[in-house]
Design a protein around this motif. Structure first.
Motif, PDB file in Angstrom:
ATOM      1  N   GLY A  77       0.826  -1.203   0.000  1.00  0.00           N
ATOM      2  CA  GLY A  77       0.000   0.000   0.000  1.00  0.00           C
ATOM      3  C   GLY A  77       0.858   1.250   0.000  1.00  0.00           C
ATOM      4  O   GLY A  77       2.007   1.249   0.439  1.00  0.00           O
ATOM      5  N   PHE A  78       0.299   2.352  -0.501  1.00  0.00           N
ATOM      6  CA  PHE A  78       1.062   3.591  -0.661  1.00  0.00           C
ATOM      7  C   PHE A  78       1.521   4.173   0.668  1.00  0.00           C
ATOM      8  O   PHE A  78       2.633   4.683   0.783  1.00  0.00           O
ATOM      9  CB  PHE A  78       0.239   4.630  -1.436  1.00  0.00           C
ATOM     10  N   TYR A  79       0.676   4.105   1.689  1.00  0.00           N
ATOM     11  CA  TYR A  79       1.028   4.737   2.963  1.00  0.00           C
ATOM     12  C   TYR A  79       2.247   4.078   3.574  1.00  0.00           C
ATOM     13  O   TYR A  79       3.226   4.746   3.929  1.00  0.00           O
ATOM     14  CB  TYR A  79      -0.162   4.683   3.929  1.00  0.00           C
ATOM     15  N   THR A  80       2.225   2.753   3.679  1.00  0.00           N
ATOM     16  CA  THR A  80       3.357   2.062   4.313  1.00  0.00           C
ATOM     17  C   THR A  80       4.593   2.062   3.417  1.00  0.00           C
ATOM     18  O   THR A  80       5.717   2.246   3.897  1.00  0.00           O
ATOM     19  CB  THR A  80       2.979   0.615   4.672  1.00  0.00           C
ATOM     20  N   ALA A  81       4.403   1.866   2.123  1.00  0.00           N
ATOM     21  CA  ALA A  81       5.552   1.810   1.218  1.00  0.00           C
ATOM     22  C   ALA A  81       6.304   3.131   1.184  1.00  0.00           C
ATOM     23  O   ALA A  81       7.540   3.160   1.250  1.00  0.00           O
ATOM     24  CB  ALA A  81       5.105   1.419  -0.186  1.00  0.00           C
ATOM     25  N   THR A  82       5.572   4.235   1.085  1.00  0.00           N
ATOM     26  CA  THR A  82       6.262   5.521   0.968  1.00  0.00           C
ATOM     27  C   THR A  82       6.821   5.977   2.314  1.00  0.00           C
ATOM     28  O   THR A  82       7.790   6.735   2.354  1.00  0.00           O
ATOM     29  CB  THR A  82       5.359   6.605   0.351  1.00  0.00           C
ATOM     30  N   LYS A  83       6.243   5.490   3.407  1.00  0.00           N
ATOM     31  CA  LYS A  83       6.856   5.764   4.720  1.00  0.00           C
ATOM     32  C   LYS A  83       8.186   5.017   4.839  1.00  0.00           C
ATOM     33  O   LYS A  83       9.196   5.582   5.272  1.00  0.00           O
ATOM     34  CB  LYS A  83       5.917   5.352   5.840  1.00  0.00           C
ATOM     35  N   ALA A  84       8.186   3.755   4.425  1.00  0.00           N
ATOM     36  CA  ALA A  84       9.430   2.979   4.422  1.00  0.00           C
ATOM     37  C   ALA A  84      10.464   3.632   3.512  1.00  0.00           C
ATOM     38  O   ALA A  84      11.651   3.713   3.857  1.00  0.00           O
ATOM     39  CB  ALA A  84       9.146   1.549   3.968  1.00  0.00           C
ATOM     40  N   ALA A  85      10.010   4.101   2.346  1.00  0.00           N
ATOM     41  CA  ALA A  85      10.915   4.776   1.415  1.00  0.00           C
ATOM     42  C   ALA A  85      11.563   5.989   2.070  1.00  0.00           C
ATOM     43  O   ALA A  85      12.787   6.159   2.028  1.00  0.00           O
ATOM     44  CB  ALA A  85      10.150   5.188   0.158  1.00  0.00           C
ATOM     45  N   ALA A  86      10.741   6.825   2.685  1.00  0.00           N
ATOM     46  CA  ALA A  86      11.260   8.030   3.333  1.00  0.00           C
ATOM     47  C   ALA A  86      12.284   7.693   4.403  1.00  0.00           C
ATOM     48  O   ALA A  86      13.361   8.306   4.473  1.00  0.00           O
ATOM     49  CB  ALA A  86      10.105   8.828   3.935  1.00  0.00           C
ATOM     50  N   MET A  87      11.988   6.694   5.209  1.00  0.00           N
ATOM     51  CA  MET A  87      12.905   6.316   6.286  1.00  0.00           C
ATOM     52  C   MET A  87      14.225   5.767   5.738  1.00  0.00           C
ATOM     53  O   MET A  87      15.242   5.787   6.424  1.00  0.00           O
ATOM     54  CB  MET A  87      12.244   5.289   7.194  1.00  0.00           C
ATOM     55  N   LYS A  91      -1.693   9.797   0.694  1.00  0.00           N
ATOM     56  CA  LYS A  91      -0.939   8.689   1.307  1.00  0.00           C
ATOM     57  C   LYS A  91       0.549   8.760   1.001  1.00  0.00           C
ATOM     58  O   LYS A  91       1.295   7.893   1.445  1.00  0.00           O
ATOM     59  CB  LYS A  91      -1.480   7.350   0.816  1.00  0.00           C
ATOM     60  N   LEU A  92       0.985   9.764   0.259  1.00  0.00           N
ATOM     61  CA  LEU A  92       2.361   9.780  -0.233  1.00  0.00           C
ATOM     62  C   LEU A  92       3.286  10.575   0.690  1.00  0.00           C
ATOM     63  O   LEU A  92       3.148  11.780   0.835  1.00  0.00           O
ATOM     64  CB  LEU A  92       2.425  10.359  -1.643  1.00  0.00           C
ATOM     65  N   HIS A  93       4.258   9.889   1.264  1.00  0.00           N
ATOM     66  CA  HIS A  93       5.282  10.546   2.074  1.00  0.00           C
ATOM     67  C   HIS A  93       6.496  10.924   1.236  1.00  0.00           C
ATOM     68  O   HIS A  93       7.337  11.710   1.684  1.00  0.00           O
ATOM     69  CB  HIS A  93       5.695   9.638   3.225  1.00  0.00           C
ATOM     70  N   THR A 116      11.646  -3.835  14.693  1.00  0.00           N
ATOM     71  CA  THR A 116      11.125  -2.579  15.262  1.00  0.00           C
ATOM     72  C   THR A 116      11.352  -1.386  14.346  1.00  0.00           C
ATOM     73  O   THR A 116      10.634  -0.384  14.464  1.00  0.00           O
ATOM     74  CB  THR A 116      11.782  -2.291  16.623  1.00  0.00           C
ATOM     75  N   ILE A 117      12.327  -1.474  13.436  1.00  0.00           N
ATOM     76  CA  ILE A 117      12.587  -0.306  12.580  1.00  0.00           C
ATOM     77  C   ILE A 117      11.993  -0.460  11.185  1.00  0.00           C
ATOM     78  O   ILE A 117      12.093   0.452  10.367  1.00  0.00           O
ATOM     79  CB  ILE A 117      14.100  -0.008  12.480  1.00  0.00           C
ATOM     80  N   ILE A 118      11.367  -1.596  10.906  1.00  0.00           N
ATOM     81  CA  ILE A 118      10.824  -1.830   9.564  1.00  0.00           C
ATOM     82  C   ILE A 118       9.468  -1.143   9.425  1.00  0.00           C
ATOM     83  O   ILE A 118       8.558  -1.364  10.229  1.00  0.00           O
ATOM     84  CB  ILE A 118      10.682  -3.342   9.283  1.00  0.00           C
ATOM     85  N   GLU A 119       9.328  -0.326   8.394  1.00  0.00           N
ATOM     86  CA  GLU A 119       8.073   0.394   8.145  1.00  0.00           C
ATOM     87  C   GLU A 119       7.231  -0.246   7.050  1.00  0.00           C
ATOM     88  O   GLU A 119       6.109   0.190   6.812  1.00  0.00           O
ATOM     89  CB  GLU A 119       8.360   1.855   7.785  1.00  0.00           C
ATOM     90  N   HIS A 120       7.747  -1.263   6.355  1.00  0.00           N
ATOM     91  CA  HIS A 120       6.917  -1.984   5.382  1.00  0.00           C
ATOM     92  C   HIS A 120       5.707  -2.579   6.092  1.00  0.00           C
ATOM     93  O   HIS A 120       5.740  -2.823   7.302  1.00  0.00           O
ATOM     94  CB  HIS A 120       7.708  -3.137   4.730  1.00  0.00           C
ATOM     95  N   LYS A 121       4.663  -2.859   5.356  1.00  0.00           N
ATOM     96  CA  LYS A 121       3.464  -3.429   5.965  1.00  0.00           C
ATOM     97  C   LYS A 121       3.773  -4.743   6.676  1.00  0.00           C
ATOM     98  O   LYS A 121       3.243  -5.019   7.745  1.00  0.00           O
ATOM     99  CB  LYS A 121       2.372  -3.643   4.911  1.00  0.00           C
TER     100      LYS A 121
END
Length: 450
Positions: free
Chosen positions: A73-83, A116-118, A397-402
């Motif tokens: 999903g866009f929310y989790t994927a782009t959060k992981a990308a940003a991090m 949803k895009l970070h 704990t640091i993984i932001e992927h879904k």
């Protein structure tokens, strides 16, 4: 805060680390000043010896929304990308449902990404046997390329195309100067019979190098016949290097990428019954992957990309351990930079060699070279700040992927992303999400003659 300064003794400008101060204003790099330059009243980010680089551009990501949000999903994927320091990504036409093979489906995907895009996000369209008449519409709507599979994609909604299908769409791609991206495996029956589906070596032998080289020969033939841009995604077979080198001497329209998993892992070290490592084409033997590194060091790869392709644990067959039933895809969007930097350090490859493969070069491929990929006056203020000396263990704990399942879990990595700016807004501060939803939808408008 729309105007501020970023200072570092290690700012990556013109392929070297120099002491510089970036003047950011209204989402752009207003100026690049030599050395330490404070301006009255402007906020000043003093990053000292931290490395300041252009934001990473990942030109090969599967997000799977709409329709398969349980995969990512866009929310989790782009959060992981940003991090992970990725400030721009380009999303593949599968495995969303519907797949992005029509203008209608493309608009559904854009709607799904709204709010949803970070990080910044653009899209590719897809080519399947039934959508020749949809290709021009997708290009006019602003996709950055057209992606096709030469073998089964893994989902029935996105069947593979043949040489005949490619020849039907090639004139359209030529008209708009848009790249054709190809998953280069041509399957045949010249493979061993499977005796143990939990054996990684049996899985590896089920997708031999000649599947890739046969497909690469077809890709090169299409490129030459129609004089179009052709891009080979995720090269894993070192036997394809000679074919690619020869073709590149004759044209600058053939490009190629590989992915962190092919450079970091080796088949000999992958345990049986561990389909978390399954991807297609497969992770090959160390001797093969050493040749991929040699190709990288001789500037053979145009860029590197994650090919982030996550799936729920059940689809990865983590309990059964069956490589042949498992979904083939690696979850790694968040960790491209530290994974590659860690391996670079082991091999004596300088960070200066790696950075353009993640920034400037994908920007060129996407036609974004006048706005992204460099720390340069007038460019978008997409900026990543890395502590290259900090080591960390990749824990859940640091993984932001879904989903937390990734082959990189528990790896000890070098290089922690500390701060990230997207469109001049700080979205990551001290390795924590700071401000959300600062990404923009991107469209390819450069090649549209209308």
């Amino acid at each position: 805060m729309t105007e501020f300064l970023i200072y570092s003794k290690q700012t990556f400008i013109e392929n070297a680390f120099v002491e510089a101060t970036l003047h950011i204003k209204d989402g752009k790099i207003q100026n690049v000043n030599n050395g330490y330059q404070k301006l009255s009243n402007l906020p000043f980010f003093d990053y000292g010896n931290l490395v300041v680089i252009p934001g990473i551009i990942d030109a090969h990501v599967h997000i799977n929304e709409p329709g398969r949000e349980d995969w990512e999903g866009f929310y989790t994927a782009t959060k992981a990308a940003a991090m992970g320091g990725v400030t721009t990504l380009i999303e593949m036409p599968l495995n969303a449902s519907p797949v992005t093979t029509t203008v209608e489906a493309f608009k559904l995907k854009q709607n799904a990404a709204t709010n949803k895009l970070h990080v910044n996000c653009g899209f590719y369209g897809g080519t399947i046997p039934s959508n020749t008449n949809d290709i021009e519409g997708l290009i006019k709507e602003g996709v950055f390329g057209i992606k096709g599979f030469l073998t089964h994609s893994g989902i029935d909604e996105f069947p593979n195309i043949t040489q005949k299908d490619l020849e039907a769409i090639a004139p359209i791609l030529k008209k708009y100067d848009v790249p054709l991206l190809l998953h280069c495996e041509l399957s045949d029956e010249d493979v061993p019979e499977v005796e143990n589906p939990k054996s990684y070596i049996e899985y590896l032998h089920s997708r031999p190098q000649h599947w890739e080289t046969n497909a690469i020969e077809l890709a090169i033939a299409i490129q030459k016949k129609f004089d179009i841009k052709v891009h080979i995604v995720h090269l894993s077979a070192s036997k394809g290097i000679e074919l690619i080198n020869k073709a590149k001497k004759e044209t600058d329209k053939l490009t190629v990428e590989t992915c962190p998993q092919y450079l970091f892992f080796n088949a000999e070290a992958i345990p049986d019954a561990s389909p978390i490592f399954k991807c297609a084409p497969p992770i090959r033997e160390k001797a093969n992957n050493d040749k991929l590194w040699s190709f990288l060091q001789s500037d053979g790869f145009n860029f590197l990309a994650s090919d982030h392709s996550p799936a729920p644990p059940a689809r990865k067959q983590l309990e059964s351990g069956d490589f042949f039933k498992a979904w083939g895809g690696i979850s790694g969007l968040q960790f491209t930079l530290p994974v590659l930097y860690t391996e670079c350090k082991k091999r004596g490859v300088k960070l200066e060699k790696l950075i353009p493969l993640l920034t400037e070069n994908p920007a060129k491929f996407l036609g974004l070279e006048n706005q992204k990929g460099l720390l340069k006056k007038g460019f978008d203020a997409d900026i990543t700040v890395l502590d290259k000396n900090e080591k960390f263990k990749l824990t859940e704990t640091i993984i932001e992927h879904k989903h937390k399942a990734t082959p990189y879990l528990n790896e000890n990595l070098n290089g922690l992303v500390k701060h990230v700016f997207v469109n001049g807004i700080q979205v990551v501060n001290n390795s924590k999400m700071h401000k959300e939803q600062q990404g923009k939808l991107l469209f390819n408008t450069l090649n549209n003659p209308f």
